[in-house]
Design an enzyme around this catalytic site. Structure first.
Site, short mmCIF file in Angstrom:
data_model
loop_
_atom_site.label_atom_id
_atom_site.label_comp_id
_atom_site.label_asym_id
_atom_site.label_seq_id
_atom_site.Cartn_x
_atom_site.Cartn_y
_atom_site.Cartn_z
CG ASN A 7 44.90 11.58 7.49
OD1 ASN A 7 45.08 11.35 6.30
ND2 ASN A 7 43.88 12.30 7.93
NE ARG A 90 40.61 10.18 6.11
CZ ARG A 90 40.47 11.25 5.35
NH1 ARG A 90 41.46 12.10 5.19
NH2 ARG A 90 39.32 11.48 4.75
CG HIS A 180 33.29 13.11 5.67
ND1 HIS A 180 32.48 14.12 5.22
CD2 HIS A 180 34.54 13.61 5.69
CE1 HIS A 180 33.21 15.20 4.96
NE2 HIS A 180 34.47 14.90 5.23
NE ARG A 239 35.88 18.64 -1.76
CZ ARG A 239 36.04 17.96 -0.61
NH1 ARG A 239 34.99 17.54 0.08
NH2 ARG A 239 37.25 17.67 -0.19
CD GLU A 382 37.39 11.76 10.29
OE1 GLU A 382 37.26 11.27 9.17
OE2 GLU A 382 37.61 12.96 10.48
#
Ligand code: AMP
Length: 396
Positions: A7, A90, A180, A239, A382
């Site tokens: 990643n 990823r 996601h 956010r 993940e």
């Protein structure tokens, strides 16, 4: 068979080596300050560690440091990188070009470059990681890209289009993509198995520093909260989530701010941090709220209320729900949030088992046996999802 999962961020690189015989993580690690100085922290499954500062002007040197950690350091786990069968990356934005994970070719990299416009922080970093990997390990070792957006490509136009003039969709591909996806697919697939029913209706809540909720019908995404970028949906660590766009143009005019300033404010200075003024980390904000800080209390209340509203809207979108899944740092650990959310959903016949809701860190059904809606905590993974995709693709 061993799969190396990568990643890559712009100045960091996270990795895991996974033995696919038993899906066990052999080691994991992180390179940071790439392009500035360089530091690697590496940990083998048996607890041995290797930490070093070493120059990493680019991601290539970071990979060399990783190879040393894997094969030669005191925390080595293999004798040679030749033992690694494939590499899974990823990748963030694959747009409408990638409905699934795929083997990386020059053409795939070219498409990722094209989609970089819509993910300027993530795609160039992913590409740096891939190119450095090819440079370090050669073209012989298969490499696979697993996109955050792929799982959401089953949304229908009525779910992914914005009510802007159509020309912006045609010219710039402005629409909802969702993110996601690897996590929603991982926990959604597991929940589908657990529910054990065809045409199941599942709502997956990935609640971490970034947050999103996805509606999954018969294993396919029908809607998700994040949009063109990960800014959309409900409030996250820093956010905003959804808000009236006029609020942004108003503030911009009043404060004489550039578009870049506004983008920074909405992405980095808002959300739980912006409301509480305390932190982007839910634990800190909860502690402040418990100590009487009213803005921290408001942040916690807003976050829960917005989650409830999106779950409610997805129950309506699917005309029902069989299971709700909580995952991510907050989703897996914050029992008070889960309880507050579930208490607003008792109209569905959902009944929470308070004792089970108190258990942390493992896959568990936290609804009662007579609950009309099953509720699960399913820890996301993940990296394992990326490794499984990589194995599936190279085995084809
Ligand atoms: P993630 O991005 O998935 O690593 O999740 C990070 C978020 O999870 C942060 O807001 C943390 O405060 C939150 N988190 C982690 N552990 C807990 C916990 N025990 N209770 C509440 N929130 C937690």
């Amino acid at each position: 068979m061993k799969i190396f999962v990568v990643n890559a961020g712009s100045s960091s690189l996270k990795y895991q080596l996974i033995d696919m015989e038993n899906e066990q993580v052999l080691c994991k690690g992180l390179c940071e300050r790439i392009g500035v100085s360089g530091v690697i922290s590496h940990k083998a499954a048996d607890g041995r560690t290797y930490n070093a500062e070493t120059a990493m002007p680019t991601h290539s040197e970071a990979f060399e440091a990783v190879v040393y950690a894997l094969t030669k350091s005191d925390a080595k786990v293999i004798d040679s990188f030749d033992e690694v069968t494939a590499i899974g990356h990823r990748a963030v934005q694959g747009g409408s070009d990638f409905t699934d994970s795929c083997l990386i070719t020059d053409e795939v990299i070219g498409k990722m470059v094209e989609w970089s416009d819509l993910a300027p922080l993530h795609n160039p970093a992913n590409i740096l990681g891939i190119e450095a990997c090819i440079k370090t390990f050669g073209k012989e070792i298969p490499q696979v890209a697993v996109f955050d957006t792929s799982f959401h490509q089953t949304m229908e136009p009525k779910a992914y289009m914005y009510a802007l003039p159509y020309e912006y969709y045609e010219k710039y591909k402005i629409r909802k993509y969702g993110f996601h996806g690897t996590s929603h697919r991982f926990v959604g697939t597991r929940a589908t198995e657990l529910v054990g029913k065809k045409d199941s209706k599942i709502i997956t809540c990935h609640l971490g520093n970034g947050c999103s909720i996805t509606a999954i019908k018969d294993g396919k995404c029908v809607d998700t909260t994040m949009g063109l970028t990960p800014l959309d949906g409900f409030m996250m660590g820093t956010r905003t989530g959804t808000l009236d766009p006029s609020a942004v143009t108003f503030i911009g005019e009043k404060e004489n701010l550039s578009l870049k300033d506004l983008d920074r404010i909405m992405n980095k200075e808002s959300g739980v941090l912006g409301i509480s003024g305390v932190s982007n980390d839910n634990r800190d904000v909860q502690a402040a709220a418990d100590a009487g800080n009213e803005r921290a209390q408001l942040a916690i209340e807003m976050q829960r209320y917005q989650i409830i509203k999106f779950i409610g809207s997805y129950i309506a979108a699917m005309n029902g729900v069989d299971a709700i899944v909580f995952t991510g740092g907050i989703g897996e650990n914050d029992g008070a949030l889960r309880k507050a959310v579930c208490e607003s959903l008792t109209f569905t016949g959902l009944k929470l088992d308070d004792a089970k809701n108190g258990i942390r860190g493992e896959e568990i059904k936290i609804s009662t046996d007579d609950s009309a809606v099953e509720v699960y905590i399913i820890p996301t993974n993940e990296e394992l999802a990326i490794a499984r995709d990589t194995l599936a693709i190279i085995s084809k």
